[in-house]
Design a protein around this motif. Sequence first.
Motif, PDB file in Angstrom:
ATOM      1  N   TRP A 183       0.407  -0.963  -0.155  1.00  0.00           N
ATOM      2  CA  TRP A 183      -0.135   0.004  -0.110  1.00  0.00           C
ATOM      3  C   TRP A 183       1.287   1.484  -0.007  1.00  0.00           C
ATOM      4  CZ3 TRP A 183      -4.360   1.786  -1.092  1.00  0.00           C
ATOM      5  CH2 TRP A 183      -4.939   2.362  -0.530  1.00  0.00           C
TER       6      TRP A 183
ATOM      7  N   LEU B   5     -14.004   6.435 -13.074  1.00  0.00           N
ATOM      8  CA  LEU B   5     -12.899   6.106 -12.222  1.00  0.00           C
ATOM      9  C   LEU B   5     -12.549   5.789 -11.356  1.00  0.00           C
ATOM     10  CD1 LEU B   5     -11.273   2.795 -12.771  1.00  0.00           C
ATOM     11  CD2 LEU B   5      -9.232   4.829 -13.211  1.00  0.00           C
ATOM     12  N   SER B   6     -12.383   7.268 -10.936  1.00  0.00           N
ATOM     13  CA  SER B   6     -12.409   8.353  -9.444  1.00  0.00           C
ATOM     14  C   SER B   6     -13.643   8.468  -8.932  1.00  0.00           C
ATOM     15  CB  SER B   6     -12.027   9.315  -9.808  1.00  0.00           C
ATOM     16  OG  SER B   6     -12.639  11.085 -10.888  1.00  0.00           O
TER      17      SER B   6
ATOM     18  N   LEU C 184     -13.583   4.254  -7.075  1.00  0.00           N
ATOM     19  CA  LEU C 184     -12.097   3.894  -6.139  1.00  0.00           C
ATOM     20  C   LEU C 184     -12.484   4.980  -4.783  1.00  0.00           C
ATOM     21  CD1 LEU C 184      -9.038   5.184  -8.356  1.00  0.00           C
ATOM     22  CD2 LEU C 184      -9.919   3.041  -6.985  1.00  0.00           C
TER      23      LEU C 184
ATOM     24  N   CYS D  33     -15.586   3.107  -3.324  1.00  0.00           N
ATOM     25  CA  CYS D  33     -14.986   2.235  -2.979  1.00  0.00           C
ATOM     26  C   CYS D  33     -14.454   2.200  -1.542  1.00  0.00           C
ATOM     27  CB  CYS D  33     -14.267   1.234  -3.986  1.00  0.00           C
ATOM     28  SG  CYS D  33     -14.525   0.294  -4.708  1.00  0.00           S
ATOM     29  N   ALA D  34     -13.095   3.700  -1.371  1.00  0.00           N
ATOM     30  CA  ALA D  34     -12.761   3.752  -0.439  1.00  0.00           C
ATOM     31  C   ALA D  34     -12.915   4.149   1.322  1.00  0.00           C
ATOM     32  CB  ALA D  34     -11.998   5.093  -0.779  1.00  0.00           C
TER      33      ALA D  34
ATOM     34  N   SER E 193     -10.719   3.533   4.866  1.00  0.00           N
ATOM     35  CA  SER E 193     -10.462   4.911   4.923  1.00  0.00           C
ATOM     36  C   SER E 193     -10.351   5.057   6.949  1.00  0.00           C
ATOM     37  CB  SER E 193     -10.955   6.219   4.122  1.00  0.00           C
ATOM     38  OG  SER E 193     -11.986   5.828   4.801  1.00  0.00           O
TER      39      SER E 193
END
Lengths: 227, 369
Positions: B54, B154-155, B158, B161-162, B168
């Motif tokens: 990571w 895509l952003s 993401l 998802c995060a 997070s």
Amino acid sequence: MTRRHIDFEPPVAAVPAEPEASRTARFVIVVLAVLIVLTSVWHLAAVVLYVTPDNSMTRTYKKQVDSHIRPEFEQNWELFAPDPIQNNISVQARVQTAPESPDARSASRWVELTGTDVRNILHSLAPSHEDQLMVQRAWEFYARTHQPLRETPTSPDADVAAEYLKRVALQRLGRDWKGQPIARVELQETVAPVPVPDWGAAVGRDLTRPRTLPWWSVTDADYRGIE
Amino acid sequence: MGFSLVFGAYLIREWTHRRVLYGDRSPLSIELAQQFLSQRHGFTMFTWSTSRWWFESLYMAAIVVSVLLFLGWHTRTMSVLFMLMVLSVENRNMFVADGGDGVLHLMAIYLVLTRCGEVWSLDARRRRRMPGGSADTRLPRSVPGRSGPVLWVLSGGLLACAQLSGLSGGMLAWGAPTGWLSLHGWAAVLWTFWACAGLTYGFERLNRNRDLQAVLDGVGVMVHNCAMAVIAVEVCLIYSVAGWYKIQGPLWEDGTAVYYPLHLAYYSPWPALSHALTADSHVVFLITYGTVLLQVAFPFLVFNSRCKKALLAALMVEHTCMGVLLGLPFFSLAMIAADAVFLPTRSLLRAAEALSRLRKRLIRQKTQR
């Protein structure tokens, strides 16, 4: 006259609306524009109050300003001011390998942590922050969060500061001293003033005092990740 | 652009030190960093996972984002990612940061709100090459081509998802801001950017509603102008505050202040040079008083077009000297990039033209020979 305009010019011309836009659109733009300007002014006011010396306004609005500026807009521009540092500060460490003898006579010699840094910085166009800042800032962080002499914590960050400083030192010392695992470590800071030049007056206010920290015991947990 | 260059260069410089400064070998372990950040609410992605991979991929990503922002590839998206990367690195370990990191930290946030990809960027080149496009074409705002929407989806994915996976650790919370405009609610901030990007693109392509277009455009210009003004005032503040505190210092008054840092072991990579420079009292006096004068005068002179050029040139020279003598190259470069904000776009373009003319002439000479 064209040369008299404020010469800080943004690359985009400020033309808010195309002429064909309706009245409602223009109204919305004006309202939003005012909001954006007010936000900027608010932000700048907060920054100004945050960076100025302590004064009547900063005391009145301390809470509002802090909650706006921290954490991401935090800043400090007292660069080499009000007086530059006038002392060569060096951090040293010594260790004990036998945990059962708290007697200082069984301690090792003092090991220079700063000396390695200075050697690495010498003749480097771009010194690493590991050499320039790690030991220095770790010490400052500790000193800021602990009372001198009694070494009692003065801030909620004190535990983090102490553990961080200990790990910075241990990373450089290694796990063993003369083949024996290190059981305790003691840190000290020595202060060597830069001599005042012949033509200068001794007027500085750098009040850094040498400081020796208590012995800290060392366990394997302290070495997690740094070996 | 300048800032991304500085940050990228710094990350590459610290490549061999990255694990000790920000990674798994840092004395500020992830647990310690979390304990520290939980009180400050700083944003960093490095503490989301203790895995070495990571860390390594984030560090690589930070370098890639800096390069892409420097080149101006999808400047809008990259500036947001750049901000996230800068904050992540800086907040991972605040105890290895100097003034240069502070400048970067602030400017990375402000840059998101400016249109920094208008002139020198791959985006601008792509816009110019569009049918009917020219150097002056302001519209379309969004970059032509298919990569834009892909990047947007895509952003968004993401980010979702995060947030949903709990990776997070609460840093992407919707957040209860403790103060007005505070950045504690990162989810709200990021989703707003995402929605704005989508809106701009969508309206330009699908809906030719003139009013909405005008509103979006007007607000965009307004935000850009205000952000530029904030950056300009911020730079003025840096100088005037630095000058303000110096005036209170007896050593600066005595005209000997510059002598001391040049004799500190931590700040003298070239001791012989530093000592030679400080051997004479007149030189030390001139530099000491000159520095204070420049810093205090900065906010007053910078808005006068004639004084400005001399002032900026003097400051850039001083920063360059400082960067070498005190061993602070990244701080100096960051300050030079900040100073460049005051250079008018016109003269930057003229400088670029001169450079390209020079290049052409050199090429011609070579071929003639």
